[in-house]
Design a protein around this motif. Structure first.
Motif, mmCIF file in Angstrom:
data_model
loop_
_atom_site.group_PDB
_atom_site.id
_atom_site.type_symbol
_atom_site.label_atom_id
_atom_site.label_comp_id
_atom_site.label_asym_id
_atom_site.label_seq_id
_atom_site.Cartn_x
_atom_site.Cartn_y
_atom_site.Cartn_z
ATOM 1 N N ARG A 215 0.735 -1.103 0.046
ATOM 2 C CA ARG A 215 0.120 -0.013 -0.088
ATOM 3 C C ARG A 215 0.842 1.288 0.088
ATOM 4 N NH1 ARG A 215 -5.175 -1.412 0.409
ATOM 5 N NH2 ARG A 215 -5.871 0.937 0.980
ATOM 6 N N ASP A 216 2.181 1.229 -0.268
ATOM 7 C CA ASP A 216 3.152 2.224 -0.389
ATOM 8 C C ASP A 216 3.730 2.367 -1.660
ATOM 9 O OD1 ASP A 216 4.487 4.126 0.653
ATOM 10 O OD2 ASP A 216 5.440 3.020 2.559
ATOM 11 N N ASN A 217 4.768 3.390 -1.840
ATOM 12 C CA ASN A 217 5.366 3.619 -3.050
ATOM 13 C C ASN A 217 6.509 2.303 -2.949
ATOM 14 O OD1 ASN A 217 5.423 6.591 -2.109
ATOM 15 N ND2 ASN A 217 4.113 6.160 -3.367
ATOM 16 N N VAL A 218 6.849 2.223 -4.023
ATOM 17 C CA VAL A 218 7.846 0.658 -3.905
ATOM 18 C C VAL A 218 9.154 1.168 -4.862
ATOM 19 C CG1 VAL A 218 7.932 -1.622 -4.497
ATOM 20 C CG2 VAL A 218 5.737 -0.619 -4.180
ATOM 21 N N THR A 219 10.315 0.816 -4.208
ATOM 22 C CA THR A 219 11.336 1.312 -5.017
ATOM 23 C C THR A 219 12.599 0.145 -4.668
ATOM 24 O OG1 THR A 219 11.104 3.838 -4.950
ATOM 25 C CG2 THR A 219 13.566 2.970 -5.348
ATOM 26 N N ALA A 220 13.043 -0.321 -5.664
ATOM 27 C CA ALA A 220 14.471 -1.210 -5.490
ATOM 28 C C ALA A 220 15.345 -0.963 -6.454
ATOM 29 C CB ALA A 220 13.804 -2.658 -5.654
ATOM 30 N N VAL A 221 16.661 -0.925 -5.773
ATOM 31 C CA VAL A 221 17.956 -0.632 -6.528
ATOM 32 C C VAL A 221 18.647 -1.866 -6.290
ATOM 33 C CG1 VAL A 221 19.855 0.866 -6.911
ATOM 34 C CG2 VAL A 221 17.568 1.832 -6.230
ATOM 35 N N VAL A 222 19.358 -2.292 -7.412
ATOM 36 C CA VAL A 222 19.904 -3.520 -7.432
ATOM 37 C C VAL A 222 21.549 -3.221 -7.778
ATOM 38 C CG1 VAL A 222 20.497 -5.820 -8.183
ATOM 39 C CG2 VAL A 222 18.054 -5.040 -7.628
ATOM 40 N N CYS A 223 22.541 -3.530 -7.044
ATOM 41 C CA CYS A 223 23.908 -3.163 -7.473
ATOM 42 C C CYS A 223 24.646 -4.283 -7.631
ATOM 43 C CB CYS A 223 24.638 -2.202 -6.367
ATOM 44 S SG CYS A 223 23.642 -0.733 -6.190
ATOM 45 N N ASP A 224 25.533 -4.567 -8.610
ATOM 46 C CA ASP A 224 26.486 -5.788 -8.685
ATOM 47 C C ASP A 224 27.766 -5.024 -8.535
ATOM 48 O OD1 ASP A 224 24.363 -7.491 -9.026
ATOM 49 O OD2 ASP A 224 24.586 -7.751 -11.285
ATOM 50 N N VAL A 225 28.588 -5.611 -7.922
ATOM 51 C CA VAL A 225 30.082 -5.411 -7.731
ATOM 52 C C VAL A 225 30.951 -5.865 -8.880
ATOM 53 C CG1 VAL A 225 32.117 -5.162 -6.282
ATOM 54 C CG2 VAL A 225 29.631 -4.705 -5.034
ATOM 55 N N THR A 226 31.327 -5.015 -9.548
ATOM 56 C CA THR A 226 32.314 -5.374 -10.731
ATOM 57 C C THR A 226 33.573 -4.643 -10.711
ATOM 58 O OG1 THR A 226 31.136 -3.968 -12.312
ATOM 59 C CG2 THR A 226 30.135 -6.089 -12.069
ATOM 60 N N THR A 227 34.321 -4.629 -11.904
ATOM 61 C CA THR A 227 35.611 -3.803 -11.999
ATOM 62 C C THR A 227 35.511 -3.200 -13.354
ATOM 63 O OG1 THR A 227 36.588 -5.412 -12.881
ATOM 64 C CG2 THR A 227 36.884 -5.061 -10.750
ATOM 65 N N SER A 228 36.102 -2.124 -13.271
ATOM 66 C CA SER A 228 36.336 -1.391 -14.721
ATOM 67 C C SER A 228 37.648 -0.904 -14.691
ATOM 68 C CB SER A 228 34.960 -0.303 -14.787
ATOM 69 O OG SER A 228 35.353 0.823 -13.898
ATOM 70 N N VAL A 229 38.100 -0.322 -16.048
ATOM 71 C CA VAL A 229 39.289 0.233 -16.300
ATOM 72 C C VAL A 229 39.009 1.741 -16.155
ATOM 73 C CG1 VAL A 229 41.119 0.510 -18.003
ATOM 74 C CG2 VAL A 229 39.966 -1.657 -17.744
#
Length: 265
Positions: free
Chosen positions: A226-240
């Motif tokens: 009955r509320d607002n719904v927010t989900a954030v998903v973060c995968d830990v990776t590497t970059s150059v």
């Protein structure tokens, strides 16, 4: 040189029972967060959106926990400026839960309120934040059972938030980033309605962060939130190279209320 970065996805939905989305979120390779305007106060959508926009304005480089705490405190002062300009906004406040990559390759977790952070590591889901809430205080004192918390009539009363006051508090903690870790940041529109087993299933079986965030939100809506719904998903990776200049993407109230370009630092 390889550096820690986040591969991220997010979904924010107003839900079926609310006219305004008071949740806000942002994602970037260097960080992500959820903010939820405090219910019962004025302009929760403004509070959550303004805090995030001020927090991530300009080039985002964080050295350590103290540095991030200063940035959050400065963003909180921006909320006070809003209330000083407009007395009708006094009392507005927001939660904040986020993960941020430091310039040395560490990971920081920032939290106040009852939005949550979960970590899925090697198939095991752990809750990485403690709710700043009335119900959590009852649990800590052994006055209610854990099974009663989700349905407690006062579960939405929080005991800490950001509203521009000098004594507002936020915890900033160091966390070791491991390749393959998956973080979930979410508002209580998710956690009041979905058990950990459901969250684990979606996070473990859905390959992309964006699809996983959408799956979490879809399940919460199907569960009757009955509320607002927010989900954030973060995968830990590497970059150059550095991602500090990568621009954030906004969701929910932060996308709805602030469309202007962020000023460069």
């Amino acid at each position: 040189m390889s550096a820690v970065r986040l591969t991220v996805g997010a979904v924010s939905d107003v839900g079926k029972h609310r006219a305004v989305n008071q949740d806000a979120a942002f994602t970037a390779p260097w960080g992500a967060a959820v903010a939820d305007g405090v219910g019962g106060g004025p302009s929760g959508d403004l509070a959550s959106a303004a805090l995030l926009h001020r927090l991530v304005a300009g080039t985002f480089i964080v050295r350590d926990a103290e540095d991030l705490a200063v940035r959050i405190r400065e963003a909180n002062w921006d909320l006070r400026a809003h209330t000083e300009r407009d007395a009708s906004l006094r009392g507005m406040a927001t939660t904040l839960t986020g993960v941020f990559v430091t310039d040395s390759g560490g990971l920081l977790l920032a939290h106040t309120g009852d939005s949550r952070a979960y970590l899925l590591r090697r198939g095991a889901l752990t809750r990485e934040t403690r709710d700043d809430s009335y119900v959590q205080a009852l649990l800590d004192r052994g006055l209610i059972a854990a099974e009663a918390a989700a349905s407690h009539p006062r579960r939405n009363i929080i005991t800490a938030s950001l509203g521009g006051a000098e004594d507002d508090t936020i915890a900033v903690l160091s966390r070791e980033p491991l390749m393959g870790d998956r973080w979930l940041l979410c508002s209580d529109g998710v956690t009041d309605y979905l058990p950990d087993a459901e969250l684990t299933r979606v996070l473990e079986t859905t390959p992309s962060p964006q699809a996983a965030a959408a799956g979490v939100v879809s399940l919460a809506l199907a569960a009757g939130t009955r509320d607002n719904v927010t989900a954030v998903v973060c995968d830990v990776t590497t970059s150059v190279g550095s991602s500090a200049r990568a621009r954030p993407t906004f969701y929910g109230a932060a996308a709805d209320r602030f469309c202007e370009e962020l000023a460069s630092a």
